[in-house]
Design a protein around this motif. Structure first.
Motif, short mmCIF file in Angstrom:
data_model
loop_
_atom_site.label_atom_id
_atom_site.label_comp_id
_atom_site.label_asym_id
_atom_site.label_seq_id
_atom_site.Cartn_x
_atom_site.Cartn_y
_atom_site.Cartn_z
N ARG A 248 0.83 -1.21 0.00
CA ARG A 248 0.00 0.00 0.00
C ARG A 248 0.87 1.26 0.00
NH1 ARG A 248 -1.42 -2.11 5.25
NH2 ARG A 248 -0.05 -1.19 6.82
N ASP A 249 2.04 1.22 0.70
CA ASP A 249 2.95 2.37 0.71
C ASP A 249 3.61 2.53 -0.66
OD1 ASP A 249 2.44 2.66 3.48
OD2 ASP A 249 3.95 1.13 3.90
N MET A 250 4.01 1.41 -1.21
CA MET A 250 4.64 1.42 -2.53
C MET A 250 3.66 1.95 -3.58
SD MET A 250 6.87 0.62 -4.87
CE MET A 250 6.96 0.03 -6.56
N VAL A 251 2.42 1.47 -3.54
CA VAL A 251 1.41 1.88 -4.51
C VAL A 251 1.10 3.37 -4.38
CG1 VAL A 251 -1.04 1.64 -5.11
CG2 VAL A 251 0.38 -0.40 -4.80
N ALA A 252 1.06 3.88 -3.14
CA ALA A 252 0.75 5.29 -2.93
C ALA A 252 1.79 6.18 -3.59
CB ALA A 252 0.68 5.59 -1.44
N ASN A 253 3.05 5.79 -3.51
CA ASN A 253 4.11 6.57 -4.15
C ASN A 253 4.10 6.40 -5.66
OD1 ASN A 253 6.02 7.82 -1.96
ND2 ASN A 253 5.50 5.79 -1.19
N LEU A 254 3.95 5.17 -6.13
CA LEU A 254 3.95 4.91 -7.56
C LEU A 254 2.76 5.58 -8.24
CD1 LEU A 254 5.39 3.41 -9.85
CD2 LEU A 254 3.97 1.41 -9.36
N SER A 255 1.67 5.76 -7.49
CA SER A 255 0.49 6.39 -8.06
C SER A 255 0.76 7.82 -8.50
CB SER A 255 -0.66 6.37 -7.03
OG SER A 255 -1.06 5.05 -6.75
N GLU A 256 1.67 8.51 -7.85
CA GLU A 256 2.01 9.87 -8.24
C GLU A 256 2.59 9.91 -9.65
OE1 GLU A 256 1.38 12.76 -6.66
OE2 GLU A 256 0.23 11.44 -5.32
N VAL A 257 3.23 8.82 -10.05
CA VAL A 257 3.82 8.74 -11.39
C VAL A 257 2.79 8.29 -12.42
CG1 VAL A 257 5.62 7.65 -12.78
CG2 VAL A 257 6.09 8.26 -10.41
N TYR A 304 3.22 3.28 -22.52
CA TYR A 304 3.90 2.72 -21.35
C TYR A 304 3.18 3.13 -20.07
CZ TYR A 304 7.93 1.14 -24.07
OH TYR A 304 8.73 0.47 -24.96
N ALA A 305 2.66 4.36 -20.03
CA ALA A 305 1.94 4.82 -18.85
C ALA A 305 0.72 3.95 -18.58
CB ALA A 305 1.53 6.29 -19.02
N ILE A 306 0.01 3.57 -19.66
CA ILE A 306 -1.15 2.69 -19.51
C ILE A 306 -0.72 1.33 -18.94
CG2 ILE A 306 -2.95 1.46 -20.78
CD1 ILE A 306 -3.00 3.84 -22.74
N GLU A 307 0.38 0.81 -19.46
CA GLU A 307 0.88 -0.48 -18.97
C GLU A 307 1.30 -0.38 -17.51
OE1 GLU A 307 4.28 -3.85 -20.10
OE2 GLU A 307 4.01 -2.07 -21.35
N LEU A 308 1.95 0.73 -17.16
CA LEU A 308 2.40 0.91 -15.77
C LEU A 308 1.21 1.03 -14.82
CD1 LEU A 308 5.42 3.33 -16.29
CD2 LEU A 308 5.51 1.00 -15.37
N ARG A 309 0.15 1.67 -15.28
CA ARG A 309 -1.04 1.77 -14.42
C ARG A 309 -1.61 0.37 -14.15
NH1 ARG A 309 -1.92 6.90 -16.88
NH2 ARG A 309 -3.02 6.04 -18.69
#
Length: 382
Positions: A248-257, A304-309
């Protein structure tokens, strides 16, 4: 200033204005030595990199550099002595380089002479031509070459500052890296403003700087310098991700990207598309090709952004503690970083803030300009 910071030399080389880095401060003399006071660090540093012992001594009317060679001879690099001349420290209008040895077999030779009646007079005070001639002779004499170029963290930091200031990276014959002002930037006033901005930015980040005073706009007020750059703030996201102990911490940070609409990647795509439209307005065929290339990159990045999401969603569904992180680490992170990731990233101090606080106490070589308290914006103008 950290002991491994390099010297950055801003100078005119023929029709160009360049920025070159050389040798960490630890390999040069202390600030109290004449070579620092008199602006000779840009000569002694590359000589020391070849293993030579260098000193700065006073001659008939000015300082000169003395280097001892392995064969017992000595090289003298000197500005005009008789008659003397008025010039910024370390930046005379010409140079004379001689090699001599009094012991048998005696040696005396002129390696370089750019004085008005010398064979290299057309180069005047050009330091690059001077050092090229010295290096060529040292190679012939069997002096070990300086170590191959290595990209240290401080070199990358210098690149970032000069990039934001408006300089262009360049590679010369032999693989050496340096920076220069844009080739079409020929207005002297504009050149001084850009060099002054680079000077202030480098000083603010704690670098040792040598600059010909004629290249600076001394009456210009210090540039406005935000405490952190956007890149610094994004860098803190990576640090928080590394410290994360739960998905959940990792996802919260990655979500900003990865966030749609206002995430970092979405904004970068928009920047590239806007740049392409702006560039195409010049109307030349080459401009159209550049615009198309920018749009192609933006399209690829968007996919790539779509894939990363999607990857971010898979990680969010996992919702588990990372097996390599201890529970105590979870408590430590929770106590030390209670704010949401976006707030933490925005408010985190710059990793070079400590350098900036010390910058005002650092003398610059060959030029004196009050150092700003933080890094200036990369936007054009002041």
């Amino acid at each position: 200033m950290p002991p491994d910071q390099p010297l950055v030399t801003l100078q005119r080389e023929g029709a160009r204005i360049t920025a070159r880095t050389s040798g960490p401060v630890a390999s040069r003399a202390p600030d109290s030595d004449p070579e620092h006071e008199r602006g000779y660090g840009h000569l002694t540093s590359p000589l020391r990199q070849r293993g030579l012992v260098c000193t700065v001594e006073y001659g008939l009317s000015d300082y000169f550099v003395h280097a001892s060679l392995p064969d017992g001879s000595n090289v003298i690099i000197s500005p005009p002595q008789e008659p003397s001349s008025e010039h910024p420290p370390g930046y005379p209008e010409s140079w004379l380089v001689t090699r001599h040895r009094s012991a048998e077999p005696a040696v005396y030779e002129v390696i370089y002479d750019s004085e008005p009646d010398g064979p290299h007079a057309r180069h005047g005070g050009d330091v690059t031509r001077l050092m090229a001639a010295v290096d060529s002779r040292l190679d012939q004499l069997g002096v070990p070459p300086r170590p191959g170029p290595k990209r240290f963290a401080h070199d990358i930091a210098t690149d970032a500052v000069l990039h934001r200031a408006g300089f262009v990276p360049a590679v010369e014959f032999g693989g050496g890296h340096y920076h220069r002002l844009p080739s079409a930037m020929t207005d002297p006033d504009e050149q001084r403003l850009v060099v002054t901005r680079a000077f202030d930015m480098l000083r603010a980040d704690g670098f040792d700087v040598s600059c010909d005073p004629d290249l600076l706009e001394h009456d210009a007020p210090p540039f406005l310098i935000p405490e952190t750059s956007l890149g610094d703030r994004l860098g803190f996201l990576a640090k928080h991700i590394k410290a994360s102990t739960h998905t959940r911490d990792m996802v919260a940070n990655l979500s900003e990207v990865t966030a749609p609409g206002d995430g970092v990647l979405h904004q970068v795509v928009e920047i590239l598309d806007t740049t392409a439209e702006w560039w195409e307005g010049f109307g030349e065929p080459a401009d159209h090709r550049y615009a198309q290339r920018l749009r192609s990159i933006a399209e690829s990045l968007d996919s790539y952004a779509i894939e990363l999401r999607a990857i971010r969603g898979d990680l969010a569904d996992r919702h588990a503690v990372h097996p390599g992180k201890a529970r105590s680490r979870t408590n430590q992170v929770a106590a030390s970083t209670p704010a949401p990731p976006r707030v933490r990233a925005a408010l985190a101090p710059s990793p070079t803030a400590a350098q900036r606080r010390a910058a005002s106490a650092l003398p610059a070589t060959a030029a004196v300009r009050p150092a700003p308290s933080a890094r200036p914006s990369s936007a054009p103008g002041r």
